[in-house]
Design a protein around this motif. Structure first.
Motif, short mmCIF file in Angstrom:
data_model
loop_
_atom_site.label_atom_id
_atom_site.label_comp_id
_atom_site.label_asym_id
_atom_site.label_seq_id
_atom_site.Cartn_x
_atom_site.Cartn_y
_atom_site.Cartn_z
N TRP A 117 0.83 -1.20 0.00
CA TRP A 117 0.00 0.00 0.00
C TRP A 117 0.86 1.25 0.00
O TRP A 117 0.57 2.21 -0.71
N LEU A 118 1.95 1.23 0.78
CA LEU A 118 2.85 2.38 0.82
C LEU A 118 3.56 2.58 -0.51
O LEU A 118 3.86 3.72 -0.89
N ALA A 119 3.83 1.50 -1.23
CA ALA A 119 4.52 1.60 -2.52
C ALA A 119 3.61 2.11 -3.64
O ALA A 119 4.10 2.65 -4.64
N ALA A 120 2.31 1.96 -3.44
CA ALA A 120 1.36 2.42 -4.47
C ALA A 120 1.33 3.94 -4.50
O ALA A 120 1.48 4.60 -3.47
N PRO A 121 1.09 4.50 -5.69
CA PRO A 121 1.03 5.97 -5.80
C PRO A 121 -0.15 6.58 -5.10
O PRO A 121 -1.09 6.07 -4.75
#
Length: 170
Positions: free
Chosen positions: A166-170
């Protein structure tokens, strides 16, 4: 105890899961649990002042753990968010009213004009509450956040990876 303690504890575990090299903005941490970012940021700033997290400004900034979870006790987080004051504060109400210690027979001040005897014993209720608070603080100090992280991972094995994705998603 304020809800800020719960938020701060979850944030510490989430920062551990996010990885040691990732600074996570307060707004992003808040969004993970649908919390108000400004209020969570206040808790994170308290953790930073206590040396539990570090903060980096700027567009790639955010918060990171300042030390491993095994070196952060639950009491460290509680004290950072709530402050060092005792939860129970005796105001000596036993000294007030017609039954107050150190009063004359008519309920007024004694012959010296004092409301309480200087050698009055400590309040039994304050003593009992102090013992309970010491036990509570000792128990919190004996538990570190790495223990909490391990239990959380047993209960929700996929949580760390879901957070990282989730943190890696834009």
């Amino acid at each position: 105890m304020s809800e800020g303690v719960e938020w701060a504890l979850h944030s510490c575990v989430n920062l551990a899961w996010s990885g040691p090299d990732r600074a996570v903005p307060a707004a992003r941490l808040a969004a993970w649990h649908d919390l108000p970012a400004a209020y969570l940021n206040k808790q994170l700033q308290a953790l930073a002042r206590a040396g539990i997290v570090t903060s980096a400004p700027g567009p790639r900034g955010g918060f990171r753990l300042a030390r491993p979870l095994a070196e952060i006790s639950l009491m460290d987080v509680v004290a950072a968010v709530e402050g060092p004051e005792e939860a129970f504060r005796c105001t000596e109400i036993r000294q007030q009213g017609p039954g107050g210690a150190g009063r004359g027979a008519d309920g007024g001040p004694d012959r010296t004009g004092h409301r309480a005897a200087a050698d009055a014993p400590a309040c039994a209720i304050a003593h009992a509450m102090g013992r309970a608070e010491l036990a509570w603080r000792t128990a919190l100090a004996a538990q570190d956040l790495d223990e909490v992280r391990r239990q959380a991972e047993r209960q929700a094995p996929g949580a760390p990876e879901r957070l990282r994705a989730w943190l890696a998603a834009p």
